[in-house]
Design an enzyme around this catalytic site. Structure first.
Site, PDB file in Angstrom:
ATOM      1  N   GLU A 184       0.830  -1.205   0.000  1.00 36.54           N
ATOM      2  CA  GLU A 184       0.000   0.000   0.000  1.00 36.54           C
ATOM      3  C   GLU A 184       0.863   1.252   0.000  1.00 36.54           C
ATOM      4  OE1 GLU A 184      -4.188  -1.071   2.298  1.00 36.54           O
ATOM      5  OE2 GLU A 184      -2.570  -0.138   3.421  1.00 36.54           O
ATOM      6  N   CYS A 185       0.568   2.147  -0.898  1.00 40.28           N
ATOM      7  CA  CYS A 185       1.122   3.499  -0.926  1.00 40.28           C
ATOM      8  C   CYS A 185       2.649   3.502  -0.818  1.00 40.28           C
ATOM      9  CB  CYS A 185       0.477   4.352   0.151  1.00 40.28           C
ATOM     10  SG  CYS A 185       0.557   6.127  -0.189  1.00 40.28           S
TER      11      CYS A 185
END
Length: 460
Positions: A328-329
């Site tokens: 994620e991210c």
């Protein structure tokens, strides 16, 4: 049985996070405090965890829905003596121009009394008109009293207290004076993560100020809601017996953005989570059959990450072999070819995706987001819909046409692709809370088991 209340603010920047952290730290000398944060913020919950010594949880109505918010709150709150919830933005600020998901919305959802933080700089008798507006805007919100921040002097506070208690009949629980010694360190996306302060901030000064200037016992006495175990309608079966499924998750100064409920969901499903550091260690844990790369600030540590060649190779080799990976991210940025900073300097990363993560001067696609799953992947099946949050100031540059998500903001038809797929790896800018998606947890574990069998891992 435990006490519960919320600290909310009139607006962003009013000082509710500083006051919340201070009260958590002060109360934790005597009680077991379970902290919560409304909204998707990771950094505040890390400070809450530091101050309390206990896990902190996010209560985000958009990402979890009302039922999961209530279940998460009751389950965790009842494990302590005091449940303290920090609000988000201004008390009535929700999604777009509504109060949906706001501090006020969650306060009503959980029947929590509210203490309102007010910036008292440059204000005197007018404070009554200000607070009256917050009381009367929604009379179903139970505002029990106020804490004043940035008060000029004791005389100033006495004036404010007299006005509030005379005009509105609610309590003034105290104040914090203007004091640079208790201000929290900030950076480009808000507070500097607690992991990077290196103990340089003297939190004991903040805790002492809370005890000196704020009537914390008075706040507890005003809480007319006492949570009981009878209130918890937890129909879930007992946690599964731990299996020989080991999933490594990146956890250090560069990567530490995880929702505690996401980690708990994996543990509850029988997983053994093994922390590892892409900054400080040479390879991923040898028994791991999957990897979870959370968000963080890899751009701040890009040069050091790029020099850890053995870790970069270890992760890339594992993905090429088919190991399931969810990133994620910041974790997703780490899987790019390079991270390119604002000066144009590039630093080599894992290189799974033929893309460069280019840092930008402003947030990109910031805010809540809904994603339709358009391709099966290690977490979701085609047709699933997920609710998340986007918070990054970088963009991917390059060509990639294998996407799992079509993303759009609430009440908007404009879509963009995300959910980058390579073999059993899924990388995305969209943060989610796995508590809402038990099927995704089971799906990821199933992929990890399959990989373990293929690799001949012991016990799989």
């Amino acid at each position: 049985m435990c006490k519960a209340f919320m600290i909310a603010g009139t607006h962003s920047g009013v000082g509710k996070t500083t006051i919340t952290i201070g009260i958590i730290g002060y109360l934790s000398k005597k009680y077991k405090v379970i902290p919560f944060k409304i909204g998707p913020d990771y950094i505040d919950t890390a400070y809450h965890r530091f101050a309390s010594g206990n896990s902190a949880y996010n209560l985000d109505v958009y990402m979890l829905g009302d039922d999961y918010v209530k279940k998460s709150f009751l389950k965790h709150a009842l494990s302590g003596d005091v449940a303290l919830v920090e609000g988000v933005m201004g008390m009535y600020d929700g999604i777009n121009n509504t109060s949906y998901g706001s501090s006020a919305y969650v306060a009503k959802l959980l029947s929590l009394p509210v203490v309102l933080v007010v910036d008292a700089s440059g204000i005197a008798a007018s404070v009554s008109a200000l607070v009256k507006g917050y009381i009367e805007y929604d009379k179903d919100v139970k505002i029990k009293g106020v804490i004043f921040n940035k008060v000029g002097s004791e005389k100033h506070y006495k004036l404010l207290k007299e006005c509030i208690e005379r005009d509105l009949g609610i309590k003034a629980f105290g104040y914090l004076p203007q004091d640079d010694m208790i201000s929290l360190p900030e950076r480009h996306l808000g507070l500097m993560p607690i992991y990077e302060t290196k103990g340089e901030h003297n939190f004991s000064i903040l805790y002492d100020r809370i005890g000196e200037f704020i009537d914390v016992d008075g706040i507890l006495d005003s809480c007319d809601v006492e949570l009981k175990k009878d209130d918890l309608d937890d129909g879930k079966a007992a946690a599964k017996t731990k299996e020989d499924i080991k999933i490594a998750f990146a956890y250090d100064e560069a990567f530490n953005f995880y929702y505690q409920d996401s980690l708990d969901s994996l543990i509850y499903a029988g997983v053994e989570l093994i922390p590892f550091s892409p900054l400080h260690e040479d390879v991923i844990p040898k028994d791991a059959v999957g990897i979870y790369l959370g968000g963080g600030f890899p751009e701040v540590f890009a040069e050091r990450l790029s020099k850890n060649h053995s870790m970069l190779f270890s992760i890339k080799e594992s993905i090429e072999k088919g190991m399931p990976v969810y990133a994620e991210c910041g974790g997703f940025m780490y899987l790019a070819k390079k991270i390119v900073d604002l000066n144009g300097d590039g630093y080599n990363m894992v290189g799974i995706f033929d893309l460069d993560a280019i840092m930008t001067k402003r947030l990109v696609n910031f805010g809540y987001a809904e994603a339709e799953v358009v391709k099966d992947n290690v977490l979701f099946k085609k047709g699933d819909v997920i609710f998340g949050h986007v918070f990054h100031n970088s963009k991917m540059s390059g060509i990639h046409d294998d996407f799992a998500y079509e993303v759009h903001k609430p009440h908007s038809e404009e879509k963009w692709p995300c959910g980058y797929v390579y073999k059993n790896c899924l990388g995305t800018y969209v943060h989610i809370n796995l508590l809402k998606y038990p099927n995704a947890v089971e799906r990821f574990i199933s992929h990890c088991k399959d990989y373990g069998r293929e690799m001949g891992k012991y016990g799989i």
